[in-house]
Design a protein around this motif. Sequence first.
Motif, PDB file in Angstrom:
ATOM      1  N   GLY A   1       0.795  -1.226   0.000  1.00  0.00           N
ATOM      2  CA  GLY A   1       0.000   0.000   0.000  1.00  0.00           C
ATOM      3  C   GLY A   1       0.824   1.271   0.000  1.00  0.00           C
ATOM      4  O   GLY A   1       0.291   2.373  -0.157  1.00  0.00           O
ATOM      5  N   CYS A   2       2.133   1.162   0.164  1.00  0.00           N
ATOM      6  CA  CYS A   2       3.008   2.347   0.158  1.00  0.00           C
ATOM      7  C   CYS A   2       2.885   3.067  -1.183  1.00  0.00           C
ATOM      8  O   CYS A   2       2.865   2.442  -2.246  1.00  0.00           O
ATOM      9  N   GLY A   3       2.829   4.371  -1.131  1.00  0.00           N
ATOM     10  CA  GLY A   3       2.701   5.168  -2.348  1.00  0.00           C
ATOM     11  C   GLY A   3       3.873   5.005  -3.305  1.00  0.00           C
ATOM     12  O   GLY A   3       3.743   5.222  -4.516  1.00  0.00           O
ATOM     13  N   ASP A   4       5.015   4.576  -2.785  1.00  0.00           N
ATOM     14  CA  ASP A   4       6.210   4.481  -3.623  1.00  0.00           C
ATOM     15  C   ASP A   4       6.059   3.452  -4.754  1.00  0.00           C
ATOM     16  O   ASP A   4       6.693   3.580  -5.806  1.00  0.00           O
ATOM     17  N   PHE A   5       5.192   2.436  -4.535  1.00  0.00           N
ATOM     18  CA  PHE A   5       4.974   1.432  -5.587  1.00  0.00           C
ATOM     19  C   PHE A   5       4.535   2.091  -6.896  1.00  0.00           C
ATOM     20  O   PHE A   5       4.981   1.714  -7.977  1.00  0.00           O
ATOM     21  N   ALA A   6       3.641   3.054  -6.749  1.00  0.00           N
ATOM     22  CA  ALA A   6       3.109   3.690  -7.950  1.00  0.00           C
ATOM     23  C   ALA A   6       4.200   4.475  -8.673  1.00  0.00           C
ATOM     24  O   ALA A   6       4.286   4.463  -9.901  1.00  0.00           O
ATOM     25  N   VAL A   7       5.043   5.143  -7.907  1.00  0.00           N
ATOM     26  CA  VAL A   7       6.120   5.929  -8.516  1.00  0.00           C
ATOM     27  C   VAL A   7       7.027   5.001  -9.319  1.00  0.00           C
ATOM     28  O   VAL A   7       7.410   5.296 -10.461  1.00  0.00           O
ATOM     29  N   LEU A   8       7.343   3.861  -8.712  1.00  0.00           N
ATOM     30  CA  LEU A   8       8.185   2.875  -9.389  1.00  0.00           C
ATOM     31  C   LEU A   8       7.507   2.367 -10.666  1.00  0.00           C
ATOM     32  O   LEU A   8       8.130   2.314 -11.735  1.00  0.00           O
ATOM     33  N   ALA A   9       6.235   2.034 -10.557  1.00  0.00           N
ATOM     34  CA  ALA A   9       5.521   1.498 -11.715  1.00  0.00           C
ATOM     35  C   ALA A   9       5.533   2.521 -12.857  1.00  0.00           C
ATOM     36  O   ALA A   9       5.665   2.156 -14.037  1.00  0.00           O
ATOM     37  N   LEU A  10       5.442   3.781 -12.490  1.00  0.00           N
ATOM     38  CA  LEU A  10       5.404   4.799 -13.533  1.00  0.00           C
ATOM     39  C   LEU A  10       6.782   5.074 -14.116  1.00  0.00           C
ATOM     40  O   LEU A  10       6.913   5.451 -15.266  1.00  0.00           O
ATOM     41  N   TYR A  11       7.787   4.831 -13.331  1.00  0.00           N
ATOM     42  CA  TYR A  11       9.153   4.939 -13.860  1.00  0.00           C
ATOM     43  C   TYR A  11       9.369   3.817 -14.889  1.00  0.00           C
ATOM     44  O   TYR A  11       9.936   4.049 -15.959  1.00  0.00           O
ATOM     45  N   TYR A  12       8.902   2.614 -14.569  1.00  0.00           N
ATOM     46  CA  TYR A  12       8.957   1.521 -15.555  1.00  0.00           C
ATOM     47  C   TYR A  12       8.256   1.960 -16.839  1.00  0.00           C
ATOM     48  O   TYR A  12       8.745   1.747 -17.943  1.00  0.00           O
ATOM     49  N   LYS A  13       7.089   2.531 -16.666  1.00  0.00           N
ATOM     50  CA  LYS A  13       6.293   2.964 -17.817  1.00  0.00           C
ATOM     51  C   LYS A  13       7.054   3.968 -18.665  1.00  0.00           C
ATOM     52  O   LYS A  13       7.059   3.901 -19.888  1.00  0.00           O
ATOM     53  N   LEU A  14       7.667   4.917 -17.955  1.00  0.00           N
ATOM     54  CA  LEU A  14       8.431   5.958 -18.644  1.00  0.00           C
ATOM     55  C   LEU A  14       9.553   5.320 -19.473  1.00  0.00           C
ATOM     56  O   LEU A  14       9.749   5.627 -20.651  1.00  0.00           O
ATOM     57  N   ILE A  15      10.277   4.401 -18.823  1.00  0.00           N
ATOM     58  CA  ILE A  15      11.403   3.751 -19.490  1.00  0.00           C
ATOM     59  C   ILE A  15      10.911   2.980 -20.712  1.00  0.00           C
ATOM     60  O   ILE A  15      11.491   3.040 -21.794  1.00  0.00           O
ATOM     61  N   GLU A  16       9.801   2.300 -20.518  1.00  0.00           N
ATOM     62  CA  GLU A  16       9.265   1.486 -21.607  1.00  0.00           C
ATOM     63  C   GLU A  16       8.756   2.383 -22.737  1.00  0.00           C
ATOM     64  O   GLU A  16       9.093   2.198 -23.901  1.00  0.00           O
ATOM     65  N   LYS A  17       7.972   3.376 -22.351  1.00  0.00           N
ATOM     66  CA  LYS A  17       7.373   4.258 -23.353  1.00  0.00           C
ATOM     67  C   LYS A  17       8.437   4.980 -24.155  1.00  0.00           C
ATOM     68  O   LYS A  17       8.336   5.115 -25.372  1.00  0.00           O
ATOM     69  N   ARG A  18       9.474   5.449 -23.463  1.00  0.00           N
ATOM     70  CA  ARG A  18      10.503   6.234 -24.141  1.00  0.00           C
ATOM     71  C   ARG A  18      11.698   5.374 -24.551  1.00  0.00           C
ATOM     72  O   ARG A  18      12.695   5.898 -25.026  1.00  0.00           O
ATOM     73  N   GLN A  19      11.578   4.073 -24.351  1.00  0.00           N
ATOM     74  CA  GLN A  19      12.625   3.131 -24.752  1.00  0.00           C
ATOM     75  C   GLN A  19      14.014   3.566 -24.266  1.00  0.00           C
ATOM     76  O   GLN A  19      14.971   3.688 -25.031  1.00  0.00           O
ATOM     77  N   LEU A  20      14.082   3.811 -22.977  1.00  0.00           N
ATOM     78  CA  LEU A  20      15.357   4.216 -22.367  1.00  0.00           C
ATOM     79  C   LEU A  20      16.142   2.955 -22.019  1.00  0.00           C
ATOM     80  O   LEU A  20      15.991   2.397 -20.934  1.00  0.00           O
ATOM     81  N   TRP A  21      16.935   2.522 -22.960  1.00  0.00           N
ATOM     82  CA  TRP A  21      17.664   1.267 -22.759  1.00  0.00           C
ATOM     83  C   TRP A  21      18.578   1.338 -21.546  1.00  0.00           C
ATOM     84  O   TRP A  21      19.017   2.408 -21.144  1.00  0.00           O
ATOM     85  N   HIS A  22      18.856   0.165 -21.002  1.00  0.00           N
ATOM     86  CA  HIS A  22      19.641   0.063 -19.758  1.00  0.00           C
ATOM     87  C   HIS A  22      20.892   0.914 -19.752  1.00  0.00           C
ATOM     88  O   HIS A  22      21.286   1.441 -18.726  1.00  0.00           O
ATOM     89  N   GLU A  23      21.523   0.984 -20.908  1.00  0.00           N
ATOM     90  CA  GLU A  23      22.802   1.692 -20.939  1.00  0.00           C
ATOM     91  C   GLU A  23      22.625   3.194 -21.128  1.00  0.00           C
ATOM     92  O   GLU A  23      23.594   3.922 -21.212  1.00  0.00           O
ATOM     93  N   ARG A  24      21.384   3.639 -21.168  1.00  0.00           N
ATOM     94  CA  ARG A  24      21.182   5.075 -21.357  1.00  0.00           C
ATOM     95  C   ARG A  24      20.697   5.781 -20.104  1.00  0.00           C
ATOM     96  O   ARG A  24      20.602   7.008 -20.084  1.00  0.00           O
ATOM     97  N   VAL A  25      20.362   5.042 -19.087  1.00  0.00           N
ATOM     98  CA  VAL A  25      19.875   5.681 -17.860  1.00  0.00           C
ATOM     99  C   VAL A  25      20.696   5.252 -16.654  1.00  0.00           C
ATOM    100  O   VAL A  25      21.289   4.178 -16.632  1.00  0.00           O
TER     101      VAL A  25
END
Lengths: 317, 607
Positions: free
Chosen positions: A47-71
């Motif tokens: 229930g911690c709010g931080d889960f959502a922040v993490l999930a959205l960071y995943y989304k950002l990475i996926e949406k913008r295709q920020l490959w592992h070596e770029r972030v």
Amino acid sequence: MSAPITETAPKAGSPAQIIISTTPAAEPRKPLSKREIVADHPTWCPGCGDFAVLALYYKLIEKRQLWHERVTTVSGIGCSSRFPYFVQAHGAHFIHGRALPFASGVSLSRPDLHVFAFIGDGDAFSIGGNHFTHAARKNVNLTCVVMDNEVYGLTKKQTSPTSPVGFKSKTDIWGAVDQPINPMKQAIMAGATFVARTISTNPNHVLQMMEAALDHEGFSFIECLSECVEFYPGAFDGANPRKGGQFREVPPEHDRTDEAAAYKLASEPFPGYFGILYQVKRPTKNALEARINTNFRSKVQGLADWQILQQTFDRMK
Amino acid sequence: MSDATAINPPSSGANNGAEVSEAVIRIAGNSQDGIQAIGGFLARLAGRSEQEVMTFMTIPSTISGGPSIFQVRVGSGEVLSPGDEADVLLAFYQHSYEGHIGFLKKGGIVLYDSDHVDPKPEWEKEYRHVGVPISGLTVEAIGGTGKDKGKNLFALGLIAKMFNLEVPKLQQLISEKFGAKDASVLDNAMTAFSAGYSHSLGHLLETFRFVEGQKRSASQVVMNGNEALAYGLIAAGVRFGAGYPITPWSDIMELLRRELPKYGGTFVQCEDEIASIAMALGASYAGSLAVTGSSGPGISLKTEALGWGVMAEVPLVVVDVQRGGPSTGLPTNVEQSDLNIACYGGHGDSPRVVIAPANVEDCFYTAIEAVNLARKFSVPVIILTDQAIATRIEAFEEPKLQGLCQSLAPDLTPVATHKPYDLSIPNGVTQHRPPGTRILDGRYPVITGLEHDEFGHPTGSPQLHLAMSAKRRRKLQALADEIPVPKVYGPSEGRVLLVGWGSTQGPIHEAVDQCRCAGESVSALHLKHLFPLPNGLEEIFDGFTHIRVVEMNDEGVYGFGQLAGILRARYCNPKIVSVNKADGLTFKVREIIHRVCETVQDGMNKF
Ligand SMILES: Cc1ncc(C[n+]2csc(CCOP(=O)(O)OP(=O)(O)O)c2C)c(N)n1
Ligand code: SF4
Ligand SMILES: [Mg+2]
């Protein structure tokens, strides 16, 4: 922020030439999916709010295709700062309060990387308050997300610099007495060039802010209200329509470049406004340093490093 | 200085052109008189004349100026220390005269500005007095407005005459210094210099001539320790640094800030020392080995982040230009009292590397070694220099830059797999891989200060904590195995072994030379690698009856200085005894001899 690195030439402002680059643009790679971004299962309380922040960071990475070596994901110390362990990419878990200068060192030496710092309110405004001010005024090219729960989570419920007056914590059993810091005002005053506010209970909005921050050239700061269900439950209900609160976006007529107007919006009592309160273009420290280097480099063109040093030594004979 | 080579007062009359192999000249005035400039010219001239040179200076800690000295020791042979006493004292004011005549050797020459100094009759018997109205004659030569600027050059002219210095080389140095400025500035400088040079000292003063220095195959460069260290970092390939100003470290950061852009590098002035080390660690983590540094209080502030560097196994170079402590202490004086914080500062078991340069030239090479050790062992390396080397000027053989300069571009070559804290490597030495490196198996590292598993993920496992602690420890043991056993200066067996570290090497070696001349059985051991210590010291210690650790710090609550304490703990050798000095000043050679003598009751002679 910055373009992907595809060449081996020295980058302006980069302190050193980079030997081997990694993602030739032409190389066919199947799209980056969430599966490849997820690492350890988060250790946060259910229930911690931080889960959502993490999930959205995943989304950002996926949406913008920020490959592992770029972030690179950098953090301080706190519940929120466990972040890098949950992201499958290069990460650094630094010390309490000092994530921003650390992230600045990454950013200033590696223009090819997107640098994200995920830190807590204690990290950002108490122990690291000075660093926040200076990273902002220097306009270092990076994104700083403060996961603000208005409490010290990891150390189990002490007053944080953003705890409201009256908040009962273990260090203020009768209720907090000190005036809290207003992160928006603090950032505007310090000279941040991108100042936004969001809340983990509004995922679309969080992603929107993260994307805008990613696209911003300079120090982009997002205050993300993120509830600590363990030690400050209900803190942000007033900003959550599902809990009877009000989520008010920055009015469309607001001029983001108007510092005074932004400051005024930031001064509204809780729940205040959400969105980009302030955004201006100002040369980044990265660009300013690169310009200094370009000037100096033009004077030593064609010389190897040892020859430049030799010239100096010749004057010391 | 040994008597054989000293300037001795002639029993009568002038002794024109007498050959000397070395001279110690102390210039005393106020800091705004440009006495550092005279010293600088003399030092650089010596460098260009194949002579050895060492300087010593004091700067007032107040900004508005105040009494200041610059001492130059020039010699045709090896010059190991700035000299215990002066052959010539150049005194600009009464306070300079009275305050420094005690440093003049009996029979030495005091050259004074007779416009400001009233000589004392009782001293006139002991020292040769030569009064020249320096202020007045400078006004005469270049006019009143330039007098404060020109006085030092007039005095340089006098010294040039006295020691038969090479005028064309000096004029060349003057024009290099002032050439870029307004033409009248250079004109005035040259005029003042010539006026001093042509001023007739009459029969009052003998002149000297330096024995020609040994021909050297390479030319010499002349600089101070801070400069040598900073250029060493540049040669080593360091292209990122971060710092916060503090004396005497500031010179290094100012130099790097100014010079790094030429090499495509950046130095950032941060908001404090914690931010500085954090930023340097960030750059190092990102693949550009970085430097931070400080003095005194700033070093204390860095310790938490330093521990992160140890735990996270991120290479870093930290420069500590030691000054008098604790707290704000003696900001412009020297002390070797940061050895403990360098070796042990911070919480937890956090093994790091500590090395100390012995002289200005060594600052340059120590910087390179520090960089290479940090990279090879993925560990923070502290360079312990001090205020004395930082500010003293020496001439040394020009480094062969083409072969020495390194490139440390971040290496982002993709790897199949990567465990940042791989435990399968016996000596514990793993390599840091910066972000941007593609790891083909898709498992990316987190670099962390929490105790961790092989991939950098947190663990509370006792076994892993033990294994990782052992890894961090074993790395340094592997490093110790690579350090050459230091050489004993003098015979490897005898009565007394003087052990020193850092900037005291010169005076300690000179003390050994003098003792041996007097028939005493004294040798010295200089430790450059302080943590970890080199192997093989036990055997060296076995060769001596007495071991005296000579260092510029307090004897401590238990009666041992900081290195002595470390050596005692390491070797449990009761022969190890301390000889400390903590008055903020460098060791004089005779002080070392005297103090060591005091502690060796049964004498220093071999029976
Ligand atoms: C130098 C130092 N002081 C204190 C601590 C203990 N500490 C760890 S996290 C923390 C506060 C965490 O609060 P916050 O930054 O708001 O993060 P949260 O846990 O709420 O996400 C403190 C005081 C520490 N790790 N280091
Ligand atoms: S203590 Fe609070 S902030 Fe920390 S994980 Fe639990 S809910 Fe989240
Ligand atoms: Mg918090």
